[in-house]
Design a protein around this motif. Structure first.
Motif, PDB file in Angstrom:
ATOM      1  N   LEU A  86       0.862  -1.174   0.000  1.00  0.00           N
ATOM      2  CA  LEU A  86       0.000   0.000   0.000  1.00  0.00           C
ATOM      3  C   LEU A  86       0.900   1.225   0.000  1.00  0.00           C
ATOM      4  CD1 LEU A  86      -3.001   0.934   0.277  1.00  0.00           C
ATOM      5  CD2 LEU A  86      -2.574   1.080   2.737  1.00  0.00           C
ATOM      6  N   MET A  87       0.739   2.101  -1.030  1.00  0.00           N
ATOM      7  CA  MET A  87       1.670   3.213  -1.220  1.00  0.00           C
ATOM      8  C   MET A  87       0.895   4.517  -1.418  1.00  0.00           C
ATOM      9  SD  MET A  87       4.412   1.248  -3.694  1.00  0.00           S
ATOM     10  CE  MET A  87       5.560   2.613  -3.722  1.00  0.00           C
ATOM     11  N   PRO A  88       0.677   5.289  -0.329  1.00  0.00           N
ATOM     12  CA  PRO A  88      -0.033   6.562  -0.418  1.00  0.00           C
ATOM     13  C   PRO A  88       0.922   7.747  -0.568  1.00  0.00           C
ATOM     14  CG  PRO A  88       0.187   5.923   1.872  1.00  0.00           C
ATOM     15  CD  PRO A  88       0.924   4.882   1.065  1.00  0.00           C
ATOM     16  N   ALA A  89       0.438   8.821  -1.216  1.00  0.00           N
ATOM     17  CA  ALA A  89       1.247  10.033  -1.365  1.00  0.00           C
ATOM     18  C   ALA A  89       0.337  11.216  -1.659  1.00  0.00           C
ATOM     19  CB  ALA A  89       2.267   9.868  -2.488  1.00  0.00           C
ATOM     20  N   ALA A  90       0.851  12.420  -1.391  1.00  0.00           N
ATOM     21  CA  ALA A  90       0.152  13.659  -1.722  1.00  0.00           C
ATOM     22  C   ALA A  90       1.197  14.707  -2.082  1.00  0.00           C
ATOM     23  CB  ALA A  90      -0.695  14.140  -0.555  1.00  0.00           C
ATOM     24  N   ALA A  91       0.984  15.392  -3.214  1.00  0.00           N
ATOM     25  CA  ALA A  91       1.907  16.442  -3.648  1.00  0.00           C
ATOM     26  C   ALA A  91       1.300  17.158  -4.850  1.00  0.00           C
ATOM     27  CB  ALA A  91       3.274  15.864  -4.032  1.00  0.00           C
ATOM     28  N   GLY A  92       1.584  18.450  -4.965  1.00  0.00           N
ATOM     29  CA  GLY A  92       1.254  19.186  -6.170  1.00  0.00           C
ATOM     30  C   GLY A  92      -0.215  19.218  -6.547  1.00  0.00           C
ATOM     31  N   GLY A  93      -1.123  19.284  -5.567  1.00  0.00           N
ATOM     32  CA  GLY A  93      -2.542  19.379  -5.885  1.00  0.00           C
ATOM     33  C   GLY A  93      -3.234  18.055  -6.103  1.00  0.00           C
ATOM     34  N   PHE A  94      -2.501  16.962  -5.937  1.00  0.00           N
ATOM     35  CA  PHE A  94      -3.080  15.633  -6.099  1.00  0.00           C
ATOM     36  C   PHE A  94      -2.718  14.763  -4.898  1.00  0.00           C
ATOM     37  CE2 PHE A  94      -2.658  17.127 -10.473  1.00  0.00           C
ATOM     38  CZ  PHE A  94      -3.868  16.751 -11.027  1.00  0.00           C
ATOM     39  N   ALA A  95      -3.483  13.733  -4.717  1.00  0.00           N
ATOM     40  CA  ALA A  95      -3.137  12.660  -3.795  1.00  0.00           C
ATOM     41  C   ALA A  95      -3.406  11.355  -4.534  1.00  0.00           C
ATOM     42  CB  ALA A  95      -3.953  12.742  -2.509  1.00  0.00           C
ATOM     43  N   GLY A  96      -2.917  10.257  -3.985  1.00  0.00           N
ATOM     44  CA  GLY A  96      -3.153   8.978  -4.652  1.00  0.00           C
ATOM     45  C   GLY A  96      -2.636   7.836  -3.821  1.00  0.00           C
ATOM     46  N   VAL A  97      -3.031   6.645  -4.214  1.00  0.00           N
ATOM     47  CA  VAL A  97      -2.567   5.451  -3.525  1.00  0.00           C
ATOM     48  C   VAL A  97      -2.484   4.297  -4.522  1.00  0.00           C
ATOM     49  CG1 VAL A  97      -4.913   4.798  -2.804  1.00  0.00           C
ATOM     50  CG2 VAL A  97      -2.931   3.913  -1.551  1.00  0.00           C
ATOM     51  N   LYS A  98      -1.410   3.579  -4.431  1.00  0.00           N
ATOM     52  CA  LYS A  98      -1.260   2.366  -5.242  1.00  0.00           C
ATOM     53  C   LYS A  98      -1.398   1.148  -4.344  1.00  0.00           C
ATOM     54  CE  LYS A  98       2.749   1.007  -7.048  1.00  0.00           C
ATOM     55  NZ  LYS A  98       3.905   1.015  -7.973  1.00  0.00           N
ATOM     56  N   VAL A  99      -2.217   0.210  -4.779  1.00  0.00           N
ATOM     57  CA  VAL A  99      -2.289  -1.100  -4.141  1.00  0.00           C
ATOM     58  C   VAL A  99      -1.655  -2.073  -5.116  1.00  0.00           C
ATOM     59  CG1 VAL A  99      -3.760  -2.887  -3.192  1.00  0.00           C
ATOM     60  CG2 VAL A  99      -4.397  -0.487  -2.899  1.00  0.00           C
ATOM     61  N   ALA A 100      -0.516  -2.612  -4.739  1.00  0.00           N
ATOM     62  CA  ALA A 100       0.234  -3.499  -5.630  1.00  0.00           C
ATOM     63  C   ALA A 100       0.356  -4.880  -5.010  1.00  0.00           C
ATOM     64  CB  ALA A 100       1.625  -2.928  -5.907  1.00  0.00           C
ATOM     65  N   GLY A 101       0.365  -5.884  -5.845  1.00  0.00           N
ATOM     66  CA  GLY A 101       0.604  -7.242  -5.411  1.00  0.00           C
ATOM     67  C   GLY A 101       1.897  -7.767  -5.998  1.00  0.00           C
ATOM     68  N   VAL A 102       2.671  -8.451  -5.200  1.00  0.00           N
ATOM     69  CA  VAL A 102       3.883  -9.141  -5.679  1.00  0.00           C
ATOM     70  C   VAL A 102       3.641 -10.629  -5.480  1.00  0.00           C
ATOM     71  CG1 VAL A 102       6.370  -9.388  -5.469  1.00  0.00           C
ATOM     72  CG2 VAL A 102       5.291  -7.169  -4.989  1.00  0.00           C
ATOM     73  N   ALA A 103       3.433 -11.325  -6.585  1.00  0.00           N
ATOM     74  CA  ALA A 103       3.066 -12.743  -6.545  1.00  0.00           C
ATOM     75  C   ALA A 103       4.143 -13.563  -7.248  1.00  0.00           C
ATOM     76  CB  ALA A 103       1.710 -12.962  -7.224  1.00  0.00           C
ATOM     77  N   PRO A 104       5.136 -14.057  -6.514  1.00  0.00           N
ATOM     78  CA  PRO A 104       6.257 -14.765  -7.137  1.00  0.00           C
ATOM     79  C   PRO A 104       5.850 -15.978  -7.974  1.00  0.00           C
ATOM     80  CG  PRO A 104       6.778 -14.210  -4.874  1.00  0.00           C
ATOM     81  CD  PRO A 104       5.313 -13.900  -5.063  1.00  0.00           C
ATOM     82  N   GLY A 105       4.724 -16.612  -7.659  1.00  0.00           N
ATOM     83  CA  GLY A 105       4.317 -17.785  -8.401  1.00  0.00           C
ATOM     84  C   GLY A 105       3.612 -17.495  -9.705  1.00  0.00           C
ATOM     85  N   ASN A 106       3.252 -16.252  -9.961  1.00  0.00           N
ATOM     86  CA  ASN A 106       2.475 -15.933 -11.151  1.00  0.00           C
ATOM     87  C   ASN A 106       3.152 -16.265 -12.478  1.00  0.00           C
ATOM     88  OD1 ASN A 106       0.320 -15.099  -9.648  1.00  0.00           O
ATOM     89  ND2 ASN A 106       0.280 -13.005 -10.423  1.00  0.00           N
ATOM     90  N   PRO A 107       4.437 -15.948 -12.662  1.00  0.00           N
ATOM     91  CA  PRO A 107       5.040 -16.236 -13.966  1.00  0.00           C
ATOM     92  C   PRO A 107       4.946 -17.697 -14.382  1.00  0.00           C
ATOM     93  CG  PRO A 107       6.423 -14.730 -12.724  1.00  0.00           C
ATOM     94  CD  PRO A 107       5.344 -15.182 -11.782  1.00  0.00           C
ATOM     95  N   ALA A 108       4.958 -18.607 -13.420  1.00  0.00           N
ATOM     96  CA  ALA A 108       4.882 -20.034 -13.749  1.00  0.00           C
ATOM     97  C   ALA A 108       3.546 -20.419 -14.366  1.00  0.00           C
ATOM     98  CB  ALA A 108       5.133 -20.879 -12.500  1.00  0.00           C
ATOM     99  N   VAL A 109       2.511 -19.591 -14.147  1.00  0.00           N
ATOM    100  CA  VAL A 109       1.201 -19.869 -14.735  1.00  0.00           C
ATOM    101  C   VAL A 109       0.822 -18.821 -15.774  1.00  0.00           C
ATOM    102  CG1 VAL A 109       0.363 -21.174 -12.756  1.00  0.00           C
ATOM    103  CG2 VAL A 109       0.034 -18.688 -12.799  1.00  0.00           C
ATOM    104  N   GLY A 110       1.837 -18.115 -16.272  1.00  0.00           N
ATOM    105  CA  GLY A 110       1.604 -17.177 -17.363  1.00  0.00           C
ATOM    106  C   GLY A 110       1.016 -15.849 -16.958  1.00  0.00           C
ATOM    107  N   LEU A 111       1.130 -15.478 -15.687  1.00  0.00           N
ATOM    108  CA  LEU A 111       0.603 -14.206 -15.200  1.00  0.00           C
ATOM    109  C   LEU A 111       1.743 -13.310 -14.732  1.00  0.00           C
ATOM    110  CD1 LEU A 111      -2.415 -15.535 -13.085  1.00  0.00           C
ATOM    111  CD2 LEU A 111      -2.518 -14.438 -15.336  1.00  0.00           C
ATOM    112  N   PRO A 112       1.543 -11.984 -14.752  1.00  0.00           N
ATOM    113  CA  PRO A 112       2.618 -11.080 -14.316  1.00  0.00           C
ATOM    114  C   PRO A 112       2.904 -11.196 -12.828  1.00  0.00           C
ATOM    115  CG  PRO A 112       0.614  -9.853 -14.823  1.00  0.00           C
ATOM    116  CD  PRO A 112       0.367 -11.259 -15.255  1.00  0.00           C
ATOM    117  N   ARG A 113       4.165 -11.027 -12.476  1.00  0.00           N
ATOM    118  CA  ARG A 113       4.590 -11.091 -11.074  1.00  0.00           C
ATOM    119  C   ARG A 113       4.057  -9.900 -10.290  1.00  0.00           C
ATOM    120  NH1 ARG A 113       9.196  -9.088  -8.379  1.00  0.00           N
ATOM    121  NH2 ARG A 113       9.822 -10.324  -6.562  1.00  0.00           N
ATOM    122  N   ILE A 114       3.983  -8.739 -10.937  1.00  0.00           N
ATOM    123  CA  ILE A 114       3.515  -7.513 -10.293  1.00  0.00           C
ATOM    124  C   ILE A 114       2.101  -7.208 -10.773  1.00  0.00           C
ATOM    125  CG2 ILE A 114       3.946  -5.066  -9.911  1.00  0.00           C
ATOM    126  CD1 ILE A 114       6.096  -6.846  -8.756  1.00  0.00           C
TER     127      ILE A 114
END
Length: 301
Positions: free
Chosen positions: A49-77
Motif C-alpha cells: 500500500l503506497m499513499p502520497a500527496a503532492a502538487g494538488g493531487f493525492a493517490g494510492v497504489k495497491v500493488a501485489g507481488v506474486a512470485p508464483g504468477n510467472p509459472a502460470v503465465g501471469l505477471p509477477r507484479i
C-alpha cells in the motif's frame, strides 16, 4: 468506466515520465518526509500500500507481488492506482498499477543515471529479461544520447535474446552476454529477482554508474559489498534505504555515505567520476503520484 470512475490509459513515454519526476523534485518535495510503504504478507506473496500527496493531487497504489504468477503465465507484479484531487480527496481516475510501476521505475533510474553517468556513456549492461529490463532500455535510451550498445544478462537464453532484440529495435548494437560484461560497462542496471549478488563488484570500472532496482527487501541484494565499498552511494531517500535497501544494508553502508535523489537532481550532491556511482532504488509512492498526475494532465482532465 469503472463504477463511474474514469479508467485512464497510460500513454506517457519514458522522457515524459522522467520530466514529471524531475518537476516534483525541483518543486521542493521532501523525499525524506514521504509516507512509508506498507507491506502485508499474504498467501500468494505480498500486498503493498503506497499513499502520497503532492502538487494538488493525492493517490494510492495497491500493488501485489506474486512470485508464483510467472509459472502460470501471469505477471509477477499486479495492482491498481487511484488518483485523487488533493484539496477534496475526491477520486479522479484509476490507472493500471502494474503498467504504472513498469513506467515509473525505469524513469526514476533514468533520472538518476542521467545525472551520474559520464556524458559519453556508450556501453550499457542490463541484468534481467522481464518488463523492467525492457522499460529500462527504453528509458535509458531516452536520456543517454551517446548510448551505442546494450548487453543483456539473464538466466534464460530465450528471454535474454528477446530483450536484446528489443534493444536492437531501439537502434542499439545488442548482444546477450555474461556477468563479466560489467568490466566494459559505462552503465549497469540490475532489474532481477535475485537475492544474492549478480557479479563481482571489483570488475566495475571507476567510470561506471550502477543502478539496482530489483529488490525492496533488507535481506536481498543484486550487488556485492565490494562494489558498495568502492562506490559513491545515491538513494531515493535515506530513510527508505535504511529500511528496505538490502544492497546497502547487507554491505554495512550508513546514511552518512548516501545522497538522496532530490539532492542529486537539484545539484546539491557532488558527482565524482574517479570511482563508481551506485544508485539504489526501492520505489516510493511519490513517484507513482508524479507520473499518474502527469498522465491525468496529459489527457486533458
Amino acid at each position: 468506466m469503472t463504477g463511474g470512475l474514469a479508467q485512464l490509459p497510460l500513454t506517457l513515454g519514458p522522457a515524459e515520465a522522467v520530466a514529471a519526476l524531475e518537476r516534483v523534485l525541483l518543486g521542493g518535495l521532501d523525499v525524506e518526509g514521504c509516507p512509508a510503504r506498507v507491506g502485508v504478507a499474504v498467501p500468494a506473496g505480498e500486498l503493498l500500500l503506497m499513499p502520497a500527496a503532492a502538487g494538488g493531487f493525492a493517490g494510492v497504489k495497491v500493488a501485489g507481488v506474486a512470485p508464483g504468477n510467472p509459472a502460470v503465465g501471469l505477471p509477477r507484479i499486479t495492482g491498481s492506482y487511484l488518483l485523487l484531487d488533493g484539496p477534496t480527496l475526491q477520486p479522479l481516475a484509476l490507472l493500471d498499477g502494474a503498467a504504472l510501476t513498469a513506467l515509473r521505475t525505469p524513469a526514476v533510474t533514468a533520472l538518476a543515471v542521467r545525472a551520474l553517468a559520464a556524458p559519453d556513456a556508450r556501453e550499457l549492461v542490463v541484468f534481467g529479461a522481464g518488463p523492467q529490463a525492457v522499460g529500462h532500455l527504453a528509458a535509458l535510451r531516452a536520456v543517454l544520447p551517446a548510448l551505442e550498445r546494450a548487453t543483456v544478462v539473464a538466466r534464460r537464453p530465450g528471454p535474454a535474446a528477446e530483450v536484446a532484440a528489443y534493444a536492437a529495435g531501439l537502434g542499439l548494437a545488442a548482444a546477450v552476454g555474461g556477468p563479466e560484461a560489467v568490466a566494459g560497462a559505462d552503465v549497469v542496471v540490475c532489474c532481477t529477482t535475485a537475492r544474492t549478488p549478480l557479479f563481482d563488484g571489483r570488475l566495475v570500472p571507476d567510470r561506471a554508474v550502477v543502478a539496482a532496482v530489483g529488490s525492496h527487501e533488507p535481506d536481498a541484494r543484486e550487488v556485492d559489498a565490494r562494489l558498495v565499498a568502492r562506490a559513491d552511494l545515491f538513494v531515493e531517500a535515506r530513510e527508505v534505504a535504511l529500511r528496505e535497501a538490502g544492497d546497502l544494508l547487507l554491505a554495512g553502508a550508513g546514511a552518512e555515505r548516501m545522497a538522496n535523489l532530490a539532492e542529486l537532481v537539484t545539484g546539491r550532491a557532488a558527482v565524482r567520476h574517479d570511482r563508481p556511482r551506485f544508485f539504489k532504488s526501492v520505489g516510493m509512492a511519490w513517484q507513482d503520484l508524479a507520473v499518474a498526475a502527469a498522465q491525468y494532465a496529459s489527457a486533458g482532465r
